[in-house]
Design an enzyme around this catalytic site. Structure first.
Site, PDB file in Angstrom:
ATOM      1  N   LYS A  30      -6.549  10.475  -2.980  1.00 56.14           N
ATOM      2  CA  LYS A  30      -7.144   9.217  -3.409  1.00 56.14           C
ATOM      3  C   LYS A  30      -8.001   9.460  -4.642  1.00 56.14           C
ATOM      4  CE  LYS A  30      -7.965   4.838  -1.573  1.00 56.14           C
ATOM      5  NZ  LYS A  30      -8.472   3.944  -0.569  1.00 56.14           N
TER       6      LYS A  30
ATOM      7  N   GLU B 227      -4.272  -2.295   5.468  1.00 56.17           N
ATOM      8  CA  GLU B 227      -3.740  -2.789   6.747  1.00 56.17           C
ATOM      9  C   GLU B 227      -4.813  -3.458   7.603  1.00 56.17           C
ATOM     10  OE1 GLU B 227      -3.203   0.155   5.416  1.00 56.17           O
ATOM     11  OE2 GLU B 227      -1.186   0.924   5.809  1.00 56.17           O
TER      12      GLU B 227
ATOM     13  N   TRP C 131      -4.104   5.515  -4.656  1.00 54.63           N
ATOM     14  CA  TRP C 131      -3.366   6.590  -3.984  1.00 54.63           C
ATOM     15  C   TRP C 131      -2.387   7.293  -4.910  1.00 54.63           C
ATOM     16  CZ3 TRP C 131      -5.374   8.116   0.296  1.00 54.63           C
ATOM     17  CH2 TRP C 131      -5.901   7.228   1.230  1.00 54.63           C
TER      18      TRP C 131
ATOM     19  N   THR D 115       0.854  -1.181   0.000  1.00 54.46           N
ATOM     20  CA  THR D 115       0.000   0.000   0.000  1.00 54.46           C
ATOM     21  C   THR D 115       0.885   1.224   0.000  1.00 54.46           C
ATOM     22  OG1 THR D 115      -1.815   1.133   1.112  1.00 54.46           O
ATOM     23  CG2 THR D 115      -0.214   0.053   2.532  1.00 54.46           C
TER      24      THR D 115
END
Ligand code: AMP
Length: 540
Positions: free
Chosen positions: A435, A326, A440, A180
């Site tokens: 975003k 996460e 991202w 990420t």
């Protein structure tokens, strides 16, 4: 005193043995790149998944090794989803939208032992391959034609006799991996365990979460390289729900066609997808979507007006959830509680537009500079979470102090209020990122590059609202005296280093940028300055 229950490991094979025993006949439908539909069953998929596991082992892949995938959503990607973790290796899904430099960094950092690539994605993967050492590249090709030096996926699946069964695996072992965007610097690896995936699949399926069941036909629009398609492939396999996989055809018309023809009951994706579908349905009435009972949305906030529009104009029900890479991802979900069942519709819509209440086994709290904040629906703080499917560290074991508290809770970077009911509303974002369409963009990386432009003296890149993409990056620049950099010049300057969709759409030239007493840029103020202006420009 110890309990006297069996110590059966919570592993993906435990789920898949059930799928094979009970749901071998249930369908998996894939839309191929040429738009044709390919049909198979869980039985075939799992047989081939075991073949893939055996073939990978013959290529030298051993338990614990990472196997990358660079693929759209389709049944052969599902074979890797099931076969790689079931063999004890770790499935590492690669985000096909990242720049080749970032992908090469991620693959090297993860130490991928082999990578499975869709032939249709070869133009995007070829520049990545040039940056890698000698990793076996296995190509999924519909026409049998392969790029030079690559291995045919079909041969790997068929090469070695597959094992007859899916054996238990230690539940603490790594099963899947996903990188990420780091808030500063490079991407971070999240390593999901077998145990976390099983517990996540169970919870995701609960009535107050996604309410999944055997009779469902589930279409994940969310890519399989985004947080394991939100865990849906495992929940569906566990329950025996049919799956429809849209391949590369993610435009609204193709999706609506599949919803209708395959009688899809549950679908999931980011707001950008649903905004497109809403517009398409408004312009093309008459589709029979009566089978569709839930459209799950996450990854970014969905406006209340969109939830209302789907309900009132098309009888379609949006379910709003919040999560992160996460957090596997399910963290909170917005289901109207029974005590509000007869509340006025406006009240219910407002509730459904919040991020909702924590899923079972997920604990939440929020912290401001003064400490933990009250659940009063007014005081803002950074959301912290804890739970069995929340990351405890980044791969290979990095506990960044800005992301975990001293007592081990994960700091989300989302600024929220929590109501007395436990309902979370995201108010802002502490992390300095944009975003866009569910992906991202690092403002820090764009700023570092832009200050290298000879006409740029100072720069802040901030997120501004956008009707289609949710947010887009805006470059706010103090130019060198006498210079007037244009957006075209800046985009050309940035283009070699960033994916095209990262490039700012607009530039605003200013005399100065707000700073703190110590000279630190006040990004928050810059963001606030332009947020309202851009939001107003978009209002009809
Ligand atoms: P990712 O790890 O790419 O899935 O991004 C997770 C982040 O996306 C969260 O920390 C939030 O900032 C944002 N996000 C996810 N779901 C929502 C939602 N329902 N509403 C608002 N923001 C969201």
């Amino acid at each position: 005193m110890d309990g006297l229950m069996m110590d059966v490991p919570l592993s993906i094979p435990l789920l898949l043995r059930r799928t094979e025993a009970l749901f071998g006949h249930k369908p998996l439908v894939t839309r191929r790149a040429d738009r044709s539909l390919q049909r198979c069953t869980y039985g075939e998929c799992l047989r081939r998944a075991r073949g893939l596991a055996a073939g990978l082992a013959s290529l030298g892949v051993t338990p614990g090794d990472r196997v990358g995938t660079f693929c759209w959503n389709h049944s052969r990607h599902l074979e890797a989803y099931y076969g790689v973790p079931a063999s004890g290796a770790v499935l590492h899904t690669l985000n096909i939208r990242l720049h080749a430099d970032e992908l090469a960094y991620i693959i090297t950092h993860a130490g991928d032992a082999a990578i499975i690539v869709d032939k249709v994605l070869w133009p995007a993967f070829a520049p990545v391959r040039e940056r890698l050492g000698n990793i076996p590249i296995i190509v999924i090709s519909d026409d049998g034609d392969l790029p030079p030096g690559t291995i045919d996926y079909e041969q790997v699946v068929a090469a070695t006799a597959p094992s007859d069964s899916l054996a238990d695996i230690d539940e603490g072992a790594g099963a899947l991996m996903c990188y990420t965007s780091g808030t500063t610097g490079r991407s971070k690896g999240v390593l999901y365990s077998h145990r976390s995936m099983v517990l996540h699949a169970l919870t995701l399926s609960l009535p107050d979460c996604l309410n999944l069941r055997e009779s469902d036909v589930v279409l994940a629009v969310v890519p399989m390289f985004h947080v394991n398609a939100w865990g849906l492939p495992f929940a569906c396999a566990m329950l025996g729900s049919a799956q429809v996989l849209p391949g590369p055809c993610l435009d609204a018309a193709s999706l609506v066609e599949l919803f209708e023809s395959e009688r899809v009951t549950v679908t999931a994706g980011v707001p950008t997808i649903w905004h497109g579908v809403l517009k398409y349905l408004d312009e093309h009435p008459g589709h029979d979507l009566s089978s569709l009972r839930a459209m799950v949305v996450g990854g970014a906030a969905i406006p209340e007006s969109t939830i209302r529009a789907f309900d009132t104009r098309h009888g379609l029900h949006i379910v709003h959830a919040w999560g992160m890479t996460e957090t596997s991802p399910i963290g909170t979900i917005s289901r109207v509680p029974s005590e509000l069942a007869s509340a006025p519709p406006d009240y219910q819509y407002a509730w459904r537009a919040t991020q909702g209440r924590p899923a079972p086994m997920v604990e939440i709290r929020a912290r401001s500079e003064q400490g933990l904040v009250a659940w009063d629906g007014m005081t803002m703080g950074e959301l912290e979470v804890r739970g069995p499917w929340v990351a405890a560290a980044y791969y290979p074991g990095d506990v960044a102090m800005d992301r975990w508290t001293d007592d081990g809770w994960f700091r989300t970077g989302d600024i929220v209020t929590i109501a007395p009911s436990g309902c979370v509303t995201i108010q802002d974002r502490a992390k300095d990122l944009v975003k866009s369409g569910g992906e991202w963009i690092s403002t820090v990386a764009l700023e570092s590059a832009l200050v290298g432009h000879p006409w740029v003296s100072e720069v802040a890149v901030v997120a501004v609202p956008h009707p289609q993409w949710g947010e887009r990056p805006l470059a706010v620049i103090v130019p060198v005296a006498g210079c007037q950099p244009t957006i075209e010049e800046l985009r050309t300057f940035l283009a070699p280093r960033f994916a095209k969709w990262w490039l700012p759409d607009a530039v605003v030239l200013v005399d100065h940028l707000p700073k703190t007493g110590t000279g630190k840029l006040k990004k928050h103020e810059v963001r606030a300055m332009f947020k309202e202006q851009f939001a107003q420009e978009q209002r009809p």
